[in-house]
Design a protein around this motif. Structure first.
Motif, PDB file in Angstrom:
ATOM      1  N   GLY A 172      25.615 -34.192 -25.170  1.00 12.41           N
ATOM      2  CA  GLY A 172      26.853 -34.511 -24.468  1.00 12.41           C
ATOM      3  C   GLY A 172      27.010 -36.001 -24.229  1.00 12.41           C
ATOM      4  O   GLY A 172      28.107 -36.560 -24.390  1.00 12.41           O
ATOM      5  N   VAL A 173      25.930 -36.662 -23.859  1.00 16.64           N
ATOM      6  CA  VAL A 173      25.970 -38.107 -23.625  1.00 16.64           C
ATOM      7  C   VAL A 173      26.287 -38.843 -24.931  1.00 16.64           C
ATOM      8  O   VAL A 173      27.132 -39.742 -24.955  1.00 16.64           O
ATOM      9  CB  VAL A 173      24.635 -38.597 -23.016  1.00 16.64           C
ATOM     10  CG1 VAL A 173      24.520 -40.111 -23.063  1.00 16.64           C
ATOM     11  CG2 VAL A 173      24.494 -38.088 -21.589  1.00 16.64           C
ATOM     12  N   VAL A 174      25.622 -38.455 -25.998  1.00 16.25           N
ATOM     13  CA  VAL A 174      25.888 -39.081 -27.309  1.00 16.25           C
ATOM     14  C   VAL A 174      27.335 -38.822 -27.718  1.00 16.25           C
ATOM     15  O   VAL A 174      28.039 -39.723 -28.206  1.00 16.25           O
ATOM     16  CB  VAL A 174      24.901 -38.561 -28.378  1.00 16.25           C
ATOM     17  CG1 VAL A 174      25.306 -39.004 -29.772  1.00 16.25           C
ATOM     18  CG2 VAL A 174      23.479 -39.059 -28.058  1.00 16.25           C
ATOM     19  N   GLY A 175      27.812 -37.601 -27.501  1.00 13.35           N
ATOM     20  CA  GLY A 175      29.197 -37.279 -27.829  1.00 13.35           C
ATOM     21  C   GLY A 175      30.186 -38.146 -27.053  1.00 13.35           C
ATOM     22  O   GLY A 175      31.160 -38.644 -27.630  1.00 13.35           O
ATOM     23  N   LEU A 176      29.935 -38.340 -25.766  1.00 16.08           N
ATOM     24  CA  LEU A 176      30.822 -39.208 -24.975  1.00 16.08           C
ATOM     25  C   LEU A 176      30.822 -40.635 -25.503  1.00 16.08           C
ATOM     26  O   LEU A 176      31.862 -41.294 -25.547  1.00 16.08           O
ATOM     27  CB  LEU A 176      30.399 -39.196 -23.501  1.00 16.08           C
ATOM     28  CG  LEU A 176      30.772 -37.950 -22.709  1.00 16.08           C
ATOM     29  CD1 LEU A 176      30.129 -37.984 -21.341  1.00 16.08           C
ATOM     30  CD2 LEU A 176      32.285 -37.837 -22.586  1.00 16.08           C
ATOM     31  N   LYS A 177      29.653 -41.110 -25.912  1.00 15.97           N
ATOM     32  CA  LYS A 177      29.566 -42.472 -26.454  1.00 15.97           C
ATOM     33  C   LYS A 177      30.348 -42.566 -27.763  1.00 15.97           C
ATOM     34  O   LYS A 177      31.062 -43.536 -28.005  1.00 15.97           O
ATOM     35  CB  LYS A 177      28.087 -42.839 -26.676  1.00 15.97           C
ATOM     36  CG  LYS A 177      27.841 -44.081 -27.504  1.00 15.97           C
ATOM     37  CD  LYS A 177      28.264 -45.348 -26.791  1.00 15.97           C
ATOM     38  CE  LYS A 177      27.811 -46.590 -27.516  1.00 15.97           C
ATOM     39  NZ  LYS A 177      28.828 -47.230 -28.323  1.00 15.97           N
ATOM     40  N   LEU A 178      30.238 -41.550 -28.602  1.00 12.19           N
ATOM     41  CA  LEU A 178      30.900 -41.576 -29.902  1.00 12.19           C
ATOM     42  C   LEU A 178      32.417 -41.554 -29.802  1.00 12.19           C
ATOM     43  O   LEU A 178      33.113 -42.150 -30.625  1.00 12.19           O
ATOM     44  CB  LEU A 178      30.413 -40.416 -30.772  1.00 12.19           C
ATOM     45  CG  LEU A 178      28.965 -40.493 -31.247  1.00 12.19           C
ATOM     46  CD1 LEU A 178      28.590 -39.220 -31.988  1.00 12.19           C
ATOM     47  CD2 LEU A 178      28.739 -41.722 -32.117  1.00 12.19           C
ATOM     48  N   VAL A 179      32.950 -40.869 -28.794  1.00  6.18           N
ATOM     49  CA  VAL A 179      34.400 -40.772 -28.686  1.00  6.18           C
ATOM     50  C   VAL A 179      35.015 -41.888 -27.827  1.00  6.18           C
ATOM     51  O   VAL A 179      36.220 -41.932 -27.665  1.00  6.18           O
ATOM     52  CB  VAL A 179      34.855 -39.390 -28.163  1.00  6.18           C
ATOM     53  CG1 VAL A 179      34.397 -38.295 -29.104  1.00  6.18           C
ATOM     54  CG2 VAL A 179      34.352 -39.142 -26.757  1.00  6.18           C
ATOM     55  N   SER A 180      34.186 -42.752 -27.300  1.00  7.46           N
ATOM     56  CA  SER A 180      34.710 -43.839 -26.446  1.00  7.46           C
ATOM     57  C   SER A 180      34.938 -45.103 -27.243  1.00  7.46           C
ATOM     58  O   SER A 180      34.301 -45.396 -28.196  1.00  7.46           O
ATOM     59  CB  SER A 180      33.723 -44.139 -25.320  1.00  7.46           C
ATOM     60  OG  SER A 180      33.637 -43.039 -24.458  1.00  7.46           O
TER      61      SER A 180
ATOM     62  N   THR B 139      33.815 -41.359 -19.063  1.00  2.55           N
ATOM     63  CA  THR B 139      32.729 -41.631 -20.004  1.00  2.55           C
ATOM     64  C   THR B 139      31.547 -42.255 -19.287  1.00  2.55           C
ATOM     65  O   THR B 139      30.401 -41.817 -19.445  1.00  2.55           O
ATOM     66  CB  THR B 139      33.219 -42.565 -21.126  1.00  2.55           C
ATOM     67  OG1 THR B 139      34.291 -41.929 -21.818  1.00  2.55           O
ATOM     68  CG2 THR B 139      32.104 -42.909 -22.098  1.00  2.55           C
ATOM     69  N   ALA B 140      31.810 -43.287 -18.496  1.00  2.00           N
ATOM     70  CA  ALA B 140      30.732 -43.997 -17.802  1.00  2.00           C
ATOM     71  C   ALA B 140      29.995 -43.067 -16.843  1.00  2.00           C
ATOM     72  O   ALA B 140      28.759 -43.043 -16.816  1.00  2.00           O
ATOM     73  CB  ALA B 140      31.290 -45.206 -17.053  1.00  2.00           C
ATOM     74  N   TYR B 141      30.740 -42.289 -16.084  1.00  2.00           N
ATOM     75  CA  TYR B 141      30.106 -41.399 -15.117  1.00  2.00           C
ATOM     76  C   TYR B 141      29.269 -40.331 -15.817  1.00  2.00           C
ATOM     77  O   TYR B 141      28.149 -40.035 -15.415  1.00  2.00           O
ATOM     78  CB  TYR B 141      31.154 -40.747 -14.211  1.00  2.00           C
ATOM     79  CG  TYR B 141      30.532 -39.860 -13.162  1.00  2.00           C
ATOM     80  CD1 TYR B 141      29.863 -40.412 -12.078  1.00  2.00           C
ATOM     81  CD2 TYR B 141      30.585 -38.478 -13.265  1.00  2.00           C
ATOM     82  CE1 TYR B 141      29.272 -39.604 -11.117  1.00  2.00           C
ATOM     83  CE2 TYR B 141      30.010 -37.665 -12.319  1.00  2.00           C
ATOM     84  CZ  TYR B 141      29.351 -38.231 -11.243  1.00  2.00           C
ATOM     85  OH  TYR B 141      28.758 -37.431 -10.314  1.00  2.00           O
ATOM     86  N   GLY B 142      29.809 -39.761 -16.882  1.00  2.00           N
ATOM     87  CA  GLY B 142      29.075 -38.737 -17.623  1.00  2.00           C
ATOM     88  C   GLY B 142      27.787 -39.273 -18.219  1.00  2.00           C
ATOM     89  O   GLY B 142      26.734 -38.627 -18.146  1.00  2.00           O
ATOM     90  N   ILE B 143      27.849 -40.453 -18.784  1.00  2.00           N
ATOM     91  CA  ILE B 143      26.653 -41.050 -19.380  1.00  2.00           C
ATOM     92  C   ILE B 143      25.662 -41.462 -18.298  1.00  2.00           C
ATOM     93  O   ILE B 143      24.454 -41.252 -18.427  1.00  2.00           O
ATOM     94  CB  ILE B 143      27.046 -42.222 -20.300  1.00  2.00           C
ATOM     95  CG1 ILE B 143      27.788 -41.668 -21.528  1.00  2.00           C
ATOM     96  CG2 ILE B 143      25.816 -43.038 -20.707  1.00  2.00           C
ATOM     97  CD1 ILE B 143      28.376 -42.712 -22.442  1.00  2.00           C
ATOM     98  N   TRP B 144      26.158 -42.017 -17.196  1.00  2.00           N
ATOM     99  CA  TRP B 144      25.292 -42.423 -16.079  1.00  2.00           C
ATOM    100  C   TRP B 144      24.519 -41.221 -15.530  1.00  2.00           C
ATOM    101  O   TRP B 144      23.311 -41.283 -15.349  1.00  2.00           O
ATOM    102  CB  TRP B 144      26.156 -43.072 -15.002  1.00  2.00           C
ATOM    103  CG  TRP B 144      25.469 -43.457 -13.738  1.00  2.00           C
ATOM    104  CD1 TRP B 144      24.514 -44.406 -13.567  1.00  2.00           C
ATOM    105  CD2 TRP B 144      25.713 -42.904 -12.437  1.00  2.00           C
ATOM    106  NE1 TRP B 144      24.150 -44.488 -12.237  1.00  2.00           N
ATOM    107  CE2 TRP B 144      24.874 -43.574 -11.532  1.00  2.00           C
ATOM    108  CE3 TRP B 144      26.570 -41.918 -11.955  1.00  2.00           C
ATOM    109  CZ2 TRP B 144      24.859 -43.282 -10.173  1.00  2.00           C
ATOM    110  CZ3 TRP B 144      26.555 -41.635 -10.610  1.00  2.00           C
ATOM    111  CH2 TRP B 144      25.710 -42.313  -9.722  1.00  2.00           C
ATOM    112  N   THR B 145      25.228 -40.129 -15.293  1.00  2.00           N
ATOM    113  CA  THR B 145      24.550 -38.946 -14.771  1.00  2.00           C
ATOM    114  C   THR B 145      23.620 -38.328 -15.814  1.00  2.00           C
ATOM    115  O   THR B 145      22.561 -37.805 -15.461  1.00  2.00           O
ATOM    116  CB  THR B 145      25.547 -37.881 -14.265  1.00  2.00           C
ATOM    117  OG1 THR B 145      26.416 -37.516 -15.327  1.00  2.00           O
ATOM    118  CG2 THR B 145      26.333 -38.377 -13.080  1.00  2.00           C
TER     119      THR B 145
END
Length: 104
Positions: free
Chosen positions: A96-104, A57-63
């Motif tokens: 995609g970033v918002v989606g990763l945040k929502l599922v974390s 999650t962190a890596y995906g959002i960071w990138t």
């Protein structure tokens, strides 16, 4: 705090790329130093965020922050092209970033 650290890390990544571009292949000392410092700060804050956040999650959002921010800097500072397809793909990254945040 982990999410704030991650946001700071993403912004550091974005500015690292800006200064890397301005360094002209590390030929200009000031922008080269700023690129290295921004990159180091970005990794430092990313490492702080990883104490609490899942690595994927962190890596995906960071990138994602770095990618979208860098594209926007390119458009506004370097007058890079803007097209509907480019905007559409930027929106895909944001989704995609918002989606990763929502599922974390």
């Amino acid at each position: 705090m982990a999410w704030i650290f991650l946001l700071v890390a993403g912004v550091g990544e974005m500015f690292g790329m800006l200064f890397l571009k301005l360094s002209e292949g590390f030929k200009k000392r000031g922008p080269s130093l700023l690129a290295l410092l921004s990159g180091a700060a970005s990794f430092y804050f990313l490492s702080l965020s990883l104490k609490e956040l899942p690595i994927g999650t962190a890596y995906g959002i960071w990138t994602g922050i770095g990618s979208v921010g860098t594209v926007l800097l390119g458009i506004f500072i370097f007058k890079e092209s803007v097209s509907l397809s480019r905007i559409g793909f930027i929106l895909c990254i944001i989704a995609g970033v918002v989606g990763l945040k929502l599922v974390s």
